[in-house]
Motif scaffolding. Sequence first.
Motif, PDB file in Angstrom:
ATOM      1  N   VAL A  34       0.867  -1.175   0.000  1.00 55.20           N
ATOM      2  CA  VAL A  34       0.000   0.000   0.000  1.00 55.20           C
ATOM      3  C   VAL A  34       0.904   1.225   0.000  1.00 55.20           C
ATOM      4  O   VAL A  34       1.810   1.333   0.823  1.00 55.20           O
ATOM      5  N   VAL A  35       0.675   2.137  -0.944  1.00 52.38           N
ATOM      6  CA  VAL A  35       1.508   3.336  -1.071  1.00 52.38           C
ATOM      7  C   VAL A  35       0.624   4.573  -1.037  1.00 52.38           C
ATOM      8  O   VAL A  35      -0.579   4.487  -0.795  1.00 52.38           O
ATOM      9  N   ALA A  36       1.218   5.735  -1.323  1.00 54.53           N
ATOM     10  CA  ALA A  36       0.518   7.019  -1.277  1.00 54.53           C
ATOM     11  C   ALA A  36      -0.127   7.208   0.083  1.00 54.53           C
ATOM     12  O   ALA A  36      -1.263   7.679   0.199  1.00 54.53           O
ATOM     13  N   ARG A  37       0.625   6.823   1.129  1.00 53.58           N
ATOM     14  CA  ARG A  37       0.180   6.966   2.506  1.00 53.58           C
ATOM     15  C   ARG A  37      -1.186   6.322   2.748  1.00 53.58           C
ATOM     16  O   ARG A  37      -2.081   6.895   3.365  1.00 53.58           O
ATOM     17  N   GLY A  38      -1.328   5.091   2.226  1.00 58.09           N
ATOM     18  CA  GLY A  38      -2.530   4.314   2.477  1.00 58.09           C
ATOM     19  C   GLY A  38      -3.610   4.431   1.430  1.00 58.09           C
ATOM     20  O   GLY A  38      -4.662   3.803   1.565  1.00 58.09           O
ATOM     21  N   ALA A  39      -3.408   5.223   0.375  1.00 60.95           N
ATOM     22  CA  ALA A  39      -4.466   5.488  -0.585  1.00 60.95           C
ATOM     23  C   ALA A  39      -4.520   4.509  -1.749  1.00 60.95           C
ATOM     24  O   ALA A  39      -5.559   4.347  -2.369  1.00 60.95           O
ATOM     25  N   VAL A  40      -3.392   3.875  -2.102  1.00 63.23           N
ATOM     26  CA  VAL A  40      -3.332   3.046  -3.310  1.00 63.23           C
ATOM     27  C   VAL A  40      -2.717   1.695  -2.992  1.00 63.23           C
ATOM     28  O   VAL A  40      -1.678   1.610  -2.322  1.00 63.23           O
TER      29      VAL A  40
END
Length: 212
Positions: A34-40
């Motif tokens: 999970v990247v983009a601080r939990g968004a993607v």
Amino acid sequence: MSTWTSRAALAGAALALSACTEQETGAAAPREVVVARGAVLVAAPPGYCVDRTALRDAEEGSFALLASCASLDPNADGPSAQPAILTVTVSGRDPETTPPRAEALAAAAPEAVLATRQRGALALVHLGDGGDAVLPGGDPRHWRGATGTGGRVVALALYAPRESPLAGAAGGDLMAALAARIEARAPATVAAAPPQARSGDGLRATLARLFN
């Protein structure tokens, strides 16, 4: 855009190659992150895993590098996969930004364009040279693509060994499989990272950050 060879991709490719012999003992390579601080959520296609050493996670720009699980973890189980390096670069969130069409990607590419594909929101271009500059011993042909999720532009790339089927049409199919497995997280999670003010920051500037 002055170049389509991302500095992050170049650095990540070198890390992936070294990971074949320097992978931390006993640490299994993840199949999704999970990247983009939990968004993607970036979920690898079957047989591929995420190289932890090349991972970058930030609200305003994230990067993940994928390779065959066997190359990252000698003890990996599951299906085998053809050798290749795939990169995923996620932009910051901007609800007004939409992913480019294949024609726009082709027009921005300095390399020879062999083919373009548009699969829904996924734009793909097959480039005729430059791949061997990223992957030593690789095929000059490589793939680039862009799609969108959760108000973000997601840039994709694929590099394969010389004469690999993935340097040809099969690479486009693998890119489409990867794009289909990249999803926005739950709306509540995405809402926790509000859009950032981007006065005068259009699609071209966003792509320049992702691909340069």
